[in-house]
Scaffold this motif. Sequence first.
Motif, PDB file in Angstrom:
ATOM      1  N   GLU A  14       0.826  -1.199  -0.158  1.00 15.50           N
ATOM      2  CA  GLU A  14       0.005   0.097   0.161  1.00 15.50           C
ATOM      3  C   GLU A  14       0.840   1.226  -0.005  1.00 15.50           C
ATOM      4  OE1 GLU A  14      -3.313  -0.461   2.437  1.00 15.50           O
ATOM      5  OE2 GLU A  14      -3.830   1.677   2.039  1.00 15.50           O
ATOM      6  N   GLY A  15       0.573   2.103  -1.013  1.00 14.50           N
ATOM      7  CA  GLY A  15       1.363   3.484  -0.887  1.00 14.50           C
ATOM      8  C   GLY A  15       2.570   3.565  -1.804  1.00 14.50           C
ATOM      9  N   ASP A  16       2.857   2.329  -2.311  1.00 22.26           N
ATOM     10  CA  ASP A  16       3.936   2.161  -3.314  1.00 22.26           C
ATOM     11  C   ASP A  16       3.615   3.029  -4.546  1.00 22.26           C
ATOM     12  OD1 ASP A  16       5.728   1.103  -1.486  1.00 22.26           O
ATOM     13  OD2 ASP A  16       5.249  -1.075  -2.017  1.00 22.26           O
ATOM     14  N   GLU A  17       4.674   3.079  -5.477  1.00 19.45           N
ATOM     15  CA  GLU A  17       4.310   3.478  -6.692  1.00 19.45           C
ATOM     16  C   GLU A  17       4.912   2.922  -8.089  1.00 19.45           C
ATOM     17  OE1 GLU A  17       4.091   8.041  -4.990  1.00 19.45           O
ATOM     18  OE2 GLU A  17       5.531   7.663  -6.213  1.00 19.45           O
ATOM     19  N   VAL A  18       4.191   2.869  -9.079  1.00 20.78           N
ATOM     20  CA  VAL A  18       4.748   2.159 -10.319  1.00 20.78           C
ATOM     21  C   VAL A  18       4.675   3.238 -11.145  1.00 20.78           C
ATOM     22  CG1 VAL A  18       3.978   0.591 -12.172  1.00 20.78           C
ATOM     23  CG2 VAL A  18       3.413  -0.019  -9.727  1.00 20.78           C
ATOM     24  N   VAL A  19       5.770   3.504 -11.853  1.00 17.63           N
ATOM     25  CA  VAL A  19       5.867   4.637 -12.930  1.00 17.63           C
ATOM     26  C   VAL A  19       5.848   4.001 -14.267  1.00 17.63           C
ATOM     27  CG1 VAL A  19       7.642   6.192 -13.820  1.00 17.63           C
ATOM     28  CG2 VAL A  19       7.432   6.010 -11.423  1.00 17.63           C
ATOM     29  N   ILE A  20       5.024   4.715 -15.131  1.00 14.79           N
ATOM     30  CA  ILE A  20       4.860   4.256 -16.594  1.00 14.79           C
ATOM     31  C   ILE A  20       4.963   5.739 -17.283  1.00 14.79           C
ATOM     32  CG2 ILE A  20       3.624   2.281 -16.199  1.00 14.79           C
ATOM     33  CD1 ILE A  20       0.885   3.874 -17.038  1.00 14.79           C
ATOM     34  N   SER A  21       4.808   5.639 -18.702  1.00 16.19           N
ATOM     35  CA  SER A  21       4.825   7.006 -19.493  1.00 16.19           C
ATOM     36  C   SER A  21       3.594   7.232 -20.088  1.00 16.19           C
ATOM     37  CB  SER A  21       6.059   6.778 -20.355  1.00 16.19           C
ATOM     38  OG  SER A  21       5.495   6.255 -21.635  1.00 16.19           O
ATOM     39  N   ALA A  22       3.636   8.571 -20.533  1.00 18.01           N
ATOM     40  CA  ALA A  22       2.099   9.134 -20.973  1.00 18.01           C
ATOM     41  C   ALA A  22       1.976   8.814 -22.412  1.00 18.01           C
ATOM     42  CB  ALA A  22       2.618  10.660 -21.354  1.00 18.01           C
ATOM     43  N   MET A  23       3.065   7.839 -22.906  1.00 22.23           N
ATOM     44  CA  MET A  23       2.931   7.372 -24.243  1.00 22.23           C
ATOM     45  C   MET A  23       2.769   5.583 -24.474  1.00 22.23           C
ATOM     46  SD  MET A  23       6.753   7.695 -26.011  1.00 22.23           S
ATOM     47  CE  MET A  23       6.958   9.231 -25.684  1.00 22.23           C
TER      48      MET A  23
END
Lengths: 424, 150
Positions: free
Chosen positions: A130-139
């Motif tokens: 909980e509260g962790d983050e996954v980073v992806i891109s706008a494209m």
Amino acid sequence: MDSIERAEATVSDRLTGPCRIDVDRLRGDFPILSSTVYGKPLVYLDNAATTQKPAVVIETLRNYYEQVNSNIHRGVHHLSQVATDEYEKSRRTVQRFLNARKVSEIVFVRGTTEGVNLIAQTFGRSRLAEGDEVVISAMEHHSNIVPWQMVCEQMGARLKVIPMNDRGELLIEKYAGLLGPRTKLVSFVHVSNALGTVNPAREMIQLAHERGIPVVLDGAQSLPHLKVDVQELDVDFFVFSGHKAFGPTGIGAVYGKLKHLEAMPPYQGGGDMISSVSFEKTTYNEVPHKFEAGTPNIAGAIGLGASLEYLAGLDLDVVAGYEEGLVEYAHEALLEVPGLRLIGTAEKKAGVVSFVLESVHPHDIGTILDREGVAIRTGHHCAQPVMDFYGVPATARASFAFYNKREEIDILVQGLGKAIEVFR
Amino acid sequence: MSFVNELYQEVILDHNRQPRNYGDLPDATEKAEGYNPLCGDRVTVYIKRDGDVIQDVKFVGAGCAISTASASLMTETLKGKNLAQARVLFEKFRDMVMGNLDMEMDDEDLEKLVVFHRLSDYPVRVKCATLVWHALLSALEKEEKAVSTE
């Protein structure tokens, strides 16, 4: 060929057309390319959706079913042994093609979509809290958005999105700023299917690794166009689809660093992924078999091996240079078309040219071009956030492979002229 | 006649260029949205009904020439019709664009909508033309959520 020769070949390709790649001869390897549509020669410019298959791949599939067909990893009989050998040989072909350290780092899946889902539901799920983050891109393609949304929802994690500029280039400084103590994973597209942008993968992977964050690379559009070396990229996971790389549909692969694959729980349960099963306890098979439950797409995997062998027989740097020349030529030719707006003008692009016309909706463009024998894709390209970013419901997209010619781009441009004429 | 003119007849091009009854209807009695996830076309249909009769109908949305012209021609055709007539018209229209209507026998109530009859040669484009009709039906049936062609 050394690097200087290669650079020269690339430059002269741009200036005078292919010199090191004999496109007419290569076209002869693809039976469908000599077919006609509505009485006109097929101009196939939808390679980002799927590529055509060389005769060697078609023959491989045929031979498999005529002479080898059998289930793998089970039978003691001859055919089962041959099928198993061929299937595992293809795994080694994928390993060599990606320059993976070990053959056990290659997992066969149905394609990029299943590959991303596999990683999200095993690696992702076991890392996220909980509260962790996954980073992806706008494209991203939907297939690199939705699996992460699903796992984020399951685990109470959040999705963060790397923004891009109007040209369709990711903002690397903003990306670095997104990487924080809660970032557990980064996943982004190597080459954008909607824009053609080639992202600076090596640099982006390094930035994540400096903070100890593993990276997944969606290679669906990069593998067919660029030389991919997973060790040089130092990427944790690389996923691709066979059918976009001149292989059959329904087969692709996940490359994963061995340490990750070994630590990951299985994806699906069933046969082939186990060592032993009792009602009390099941022991899982070792990697990569742990992730390949059930009878796999044996013919597809063997066909994929054939397509990658075919690709490996070309000089991929020269192919990349030739295709770069096609994209440049298409940009210049399309910008002459009145009322045309290019969607995605990144400095580094591969294989894809997206555009809209002021007076003609992409769907109408697609229908009119179709009758000229020209196959392009129209729609949102499974990248609705990209369409929203540019404020268009859809685009028309021409996408290239090494068997495309400048003459075909000329036919595309003439077809657009017809479309504009109809809707004048 | 070339294929382009068969599909994109002058009436269709005209209604695409200048859609009739485009805009919202502040005193609408019903409203529904249609969405085609395959191409991103969206349309909203507004209806003003007096009892059983469609007094006014308008639309808003962005789409291809076929979907825009279909919406425009639908609104023109429906004004003054009652609900039962609207449903019959929809069924006939759908049958026509799918190639299931005998055009010699059965095209009289379709009026101007017959310009879409060649759409049956373009199966992938049929949904472009029927989207707005699905939205209309859903408005009449007072379904709240956006209808989809899928």
